[in-house]
Design a protein around this motif. Structure first.
Motif, mmCIF file in Angstrom:
data_model
loop_
_atom_site.group_PDB
_atom_site.id
_atom_site.type_symbol
_atom_site.label_atom_id
_atom_site.label_comp_id
_atom_site.label_asym_id
_atom_site.label_seq_id
_atom_site.Cartn_x
_atom_site.Cartn_y
_atom_site.Cartn_z
ATOM 1 N N THR A 93 35.220 30.542 47.324
ATOM 2 C CA THR A 93 35.379 30.937 45.928
ATOM 3 C C THR A 93 36.229 29.923 45.171
ATOM 4 O OG1 THR A 93 35.154 33.292 46.433
ATOM 5 C CG2 THR A 93 36.257 32.723 44.366
ATOM 6 N N MET A 94 37.194 29.350 45.858
ATOM 7 C CA MET A 94 38.036 28.359 45.202
ATOM 8 C C MET A 94 37.253 27.111 44.811
ATOM 9 S SD MET A 94 40.751 29.929 44.813
ATOM 10 C CE MET A 94 41.646 28.569 44.045
ATOM 11 N N TRP A 95 36.133 26.824 45.503
ATOM 12 C CA TRP A 95 35.277 25.722 45.059
ATOM 13 C C TRP A 95 34.706 26.054 43.682
ATOM 14 C CZ3 TRP A 95 31.959 25.456 50.173
ATOM 15 C CH2 TRP A 95 32.785 25.095 51.236
ATOM 16 N N SER A 96 34.268 27.303 43.501
ATOM 17 C CA SER A 96 33.722 27.720 42.205
ATOM 18 C C SER A 96 34.811 27.724 41.142
ATOM 19 C CB SER A 96 33.102 29.119 42.322
ATOM 20 O OG SER A 96 32.058 29.146 43.273
ATOM 21 N N VAL A 97 36.014 28.136 41.517
ATOM 22 C CA VAL A 97 37.135 28.102 40.581
ATOM 23 C C VAL A 97 37.402 26.664 40.151
ATOM 24 C CG1 VAL A 97 39.623 28.494 40.330
ATOM 25 C CG2 VAL A 97 38.193 30.209 41.459
ATOM 26 N N GLY A 98 37.354 25.749 41.112
ATOM 27 C CA GLY A 98 37.567 24.340 40.793
ATOM 28 C C GLY A 98 36.525 23.811 39.818
ATOM 29 N N ALA A 99 35.263 24.205 40.017
ATOM 30 C CA ALA A 99 34.204 23.759 39.105
ATOM 31 C C ALA A 99 34.437 24.300 37.700
ATOM 32 C CB ALA A 99 32.843 24.208 39.636
ATOM 33 N N ALA A 100 34.844 25.573 37.598
ATOM 34 C CA ALA A 100 35.107 26.169 36.293
ATOM 35 C C ALA A 100 36.286 25.476 35.603
ATOM 36 C CB ALA A 100 35.385 27.668 36.444
ATOM 37 N N VAL A 101 37.346 25.215 36.370
ATOM 38 C CA VAL A 101 38.506 24.530 35.803
ATOM 39 C C VAL A 101 38.126 23.119 35.359
ATOM 40 C CG1 VAL A 101 40.799 23.592 36.343
ATOM 41 C CG2 VAL A 101 40.182 25.893 37.105
ATOM 42 N N ALA A 102 37.249 22.460 36.140
ATOM 43 C CA ALA A 102 36.822 21.110 35.773
ATOM 44 C C ALA A 102 36.118 21.100 34.414
ATOM 45 C CB ALA A 102 35.896 20.536 36.851
ATOM 46 N N TYR A 103 35.299 22.136 34.163
ATOM 47 C CA TYR A 103 34.637 22.223 32.863
ATOM 48 C C TYR A 103 35.655 22.438 31.749
ATOM 49 C CZ TYR A 103 29.647 22.024 33.833
ATOM 50 O OH TYR A 103 28.391 21.586 34.145
ATOM 51 N N VAL A 104 36.665 23.256 31.999
ATOM 52 C CA VAL A 104 37.705 23.495 30.996
ATOM 53 C C VAL A 104 38.462 22.202 30.712
ATOM 54 C CG1 VAL A 104 39.848 24.726 30.501
ATOM 55 C CG2 VAL A 104 37.944 25.934 31.601
ATOM 56 N N LEU A 231 31.773 24.606 26.196
ATOM 57 C CA LEU A 231 32.436 25.905 26.168
ATOM 58 C C LEU A 231 31.490 26.990 26.679
ATOM 59 C CD1 LEU A 231 35.023 27.355 25.431
ATOM 60 C CD2 LEU A 231 34.138 27.679 23.114
ATOM 61 N N GLY A 232 30.207 26.900 26.312
ATOM 62 C CA GLY A 232 29.228 27.834 26.857
ATOM 63 C C GLY A 232 29.116 27.701 28.356
ATOM 64 N N SER A 233 29.233 26.489 28.867
ATOM 65 C CA SER A 233 29.181 26.268 30.310
ATOM 66 C C SER A 233 30.358 26.930 31.014
ATOM 67 C CB SER A 233 29.178 24.767 30.609
ATOM 68 O OG SER A 233 28.059 24.142 30.026
ATOM 69 N N VAL A 234 31.522 26.916 30.368
ATOM 70 C CA VAL A 234 32.695 27.569 30.951
ATOM 71 C C VAL A 234 32.435 29.061 31.116
ATOM 72 C CG1 VAL A 234 35.112 28.163 30.564
ATOM 73 C CG2 VAL A 234 34.303 25.849 30.072
ATOM 74 N N VAL A 235 31.816 29.676 30.111
ATOM 75 C CA VAL A 235 31.507 31.104 30.182
ATOM 76 C C VAL A 235 30.591 31.394 31.358
ATOM 77 C CG1 VAL A 235 30.406 33.029 28.981
ATOM 78 C CG2 VAL A 235 31.824 31.411 27.702
ATOM 79 N N ALA A 282 21.402 35.562 23.851
ATOM 80 C CA ALA A 282 21.960 36.616 24.701
ATOM 81 C C ALA A 282 21.187 36.737 26.009
ATOM 82 C CB ALA A 282 21.946 37.956 23.958
ATOM 83 N N VAL A 283 19.854 36.644 25.934
ATOM 84 C CA VAL A 283 19.030 36.729 27.140
ATOM 85 C C VAL A 283 19.297 35.534 28.057
ATOM 86 C CG1 VAL A 283 16.651 36.649 28.005
ATOM 87 C CG2 VAL A 283 17.232 38.123 26.066
ATOM 88 N N VAL A 284 19.437 34.350 27.480
ATOM 89 C CA VAL A 284 19.711 33.151 28.274
ATOM 90 C C VAL A 284 21.028 33.296 29.037
ATOM 91 C CG1 VAL A 284 20.207 30.679 28.168
ATOM 92 C CG2 VAL A 284 18.359 31.644 26.802
ATOM 93 N N ILE A 285 22.060 33.744 28.344
ATOM 94 C CA ILE A 285 23.370 33.929 28.984
ATOM 95 C C ILE A 285 23.280 34.957 30.105
ATOM 96 C CG2 ILE A 285 25.691 34.853 28.630
ATOM 97 C CD1 ILE A 285 25.456 32.039 27.696
ATOM 98 N N VAL A 286 22.599 36.077 29.845
ATOM 99 C CA VAL A 286 22.472 37.134 30.854
ATOM 100 C C VAL A 286 21.736 36.616 32.085
ATOM 101 C CG1 VAL A 286 21.366 39.339 31.384
ATOM 102 C CG2 VAL A 286 22.650 39.058 29.248
ATOM 103 N N LEU A 287 20.655 35.862 31.883
ATOM 104 C CA LEU A 287 19.873 35.363 33.012
ATOM 105 C C LEU A 287 20.656 34.329 33.821
ATOM 106 C CD1 LEU A 287 16.297 35.088 31.442
ATOM 107 C CD2 LEU A 287 17.135 36.780 33.080
#
Length: 409
Positions: A93-104, A231-235, A282-287
């Motif tokens: 999970t920390m790998w995914s956290v790292g990817a999210a932080v990298a985008y931020v 920013l959308g990628s961070v979400v 909205a559909v794109v984000i949900v998918l």
């Protein structure tokens, strides 16, 4: 080329340093690879030509490939049986956290000046320094020490970990202790090598293609343009983290079941993005969120399966080999995604769904069940894991918490 260079390096690093880790020990590689990563990360700031950055990224990939080989191995060998799955879920999970932080971090640095990319890439040295400091003092794996005939050192580590009453009797012996690269391609282990390599590659191909070019993909669906697409990628990345963490809820109920459901449910939202002509934002984000939760829920198995299916003598070797082969899928995704996206975003989503379907089929045929087994039982050449896994889980359910802690196997 720059984007794929680190993945090619991970291919080489996994193939070579997994074997080196099994030969010289976990602790040495655990420190060396992260130290090399720090120096190479900082050097990116000073490059003058694209080829220099490509070479540095390739060398960084070698260090990362080595770390992939050692991380799951050392974590699985130190973790108690009942905690092994959840602990490896947290690690991945920390790998995914790292990817999210990298985008931020990338989004925040976009307006830092014309050399903002230098600061983005060099900043990876900062968390790596913190990791190096945390790794100092990590003892050698007692399982590895025992496999090399160093029983006294292994017992000393056990006493350090579990207290003065711990002994080698608390550590179940593996079915094999020798370190030979070819052992992964013989008998029952060949089936496991093929399974781990293929399912890992099928997970990474769509993940790398989507996460690497996520801002471009979101822009093509009309969500955002320019810096706002980051920013959308961070979400979306937040859902990737939640998906990865969700694996902790079911990992001890069945590795095979989790993998099959993950591949099956991952294909559905990608297929939806390929079929829908003009989906709303909205559909794109949900998918994309649904894909992230479904796909990342089984990411932990990238560390768990190679660590459980192979004995101590080749555990890091198998982790490294699977890491290397899986990077082929990652490199194809990173290299090929821009070509396909230039042609059609919907085609790219369809290809992602097909890859998930291939992963499901491979897992249905080859995936064993190792939940509830000790490392010695899971890595045995006997392939009847489903029956033994059910029996082990029944026995585990009647085990008291105190006795579970007493048994580190």
């Amino acid at each position: 080329m720059v984007g794929s260079a680190s993945l090619v390096g991970m291919f080489a690093g996994g193939l070579v340093f997994g074997y080196v880790t099994d030969r010289v020990g976990r602790q040495k590689v655990y420190l060396f690879d992260i130290a090399a990563f720090i120096l190479l990360s900082a050097a990116q700031f000073f490059v003058a030509d694209p080829w220099q950055l490509t070479v540095l990224r390739f060398l960084m990939g070698i260090a990362i490939g080595a770390d992939f080989a050692i991380a799951g191995t050392i974590a699985s060998e130190f973790a108690p049986r009942n905690s092994r799955g959840p602990l490896l879920v947290i690690m991945v999970t920390m790998w995914s956290v790292g990817a999210a932080v990298a985008y931020v971090v990338g989004w925040a640095m976009l307006s830092s000046g014309h050399d903002d990319w230098r600061w983005m890439l060099a900043s990876s040295a900062i968390p790596a320094v913190l990791i190096l400091l945390l790794r100092f003092g990590t003892p050698e794996s007692p399982r590895w020490l025992l496999s090399k005939g160093r029983g006294q050192e292994a017992e000393a580590v056990l006493k350090q970990m579990l207290g003065p009453d711990a002994s080698l009797d608390d550590l179940e012996a593996d079915t094999a202790s020798r370190t030979r690269y070819g052992d992964m391609f013989r008998g029952a282990y060949l089936r496991r090598t093929v399974f781990v390599s293929v399912f890992w590659a099928c997970q990474l191909l769509p993940i790398y293609a989507i996460t690497t070019y996520e801002p471009t993909i979101l822009s093509s669906f009309g969500l955002a343009d320019g810096n706002d697409s980051y920013l959308g990628s961070v979400v979306v990345q937040i859902f990737f983290v939640l998906g990865s963490l969700s694996g902790i809820l079911v990992i001890n109920k069945g590795r095979r079941t989790l993998l099959l459901w993950s591949f099956g449910l991952s294909a559905i939202p990608l297929l939806g993005l390929a079929v829908l002509a003009h989906p709303s934002p909205a559909v794109v984000i949900v998918l994309f969120a649904a894909f992230g939760v479904a796909c990342f829920s089984s990411q932990c198995l990238q560390a768990i399966y190679p660590s459980e299916l192979f004995p101590t003598g080749v555990r890091a070797t198998a982790n490294g080999f699977a890491t290397g082969i899986s990077r082929v899928g990652a490199a194809i995704g990173t290299w090929g995604a821009p070509v396909v996206l230039d042609h059609s975003t919907r085609l790219a989503m369809l290809l992602g769904a097909v890859i998930c379907a291939i992963g499901w089929g491979t897992s249905y045929i080859l995936a064993p069940e190792t939940s509830g087994l000790t490392l010695a039982d899971a890595s045995a050449a006997d392939t009847d894991h489903s029956r033994r896994g059910r029996r082990a889980r029944r026995e585990t359910s009647s085990t008291t918490p105190s006795s579970a802690v007493k048994e580190p196997s």
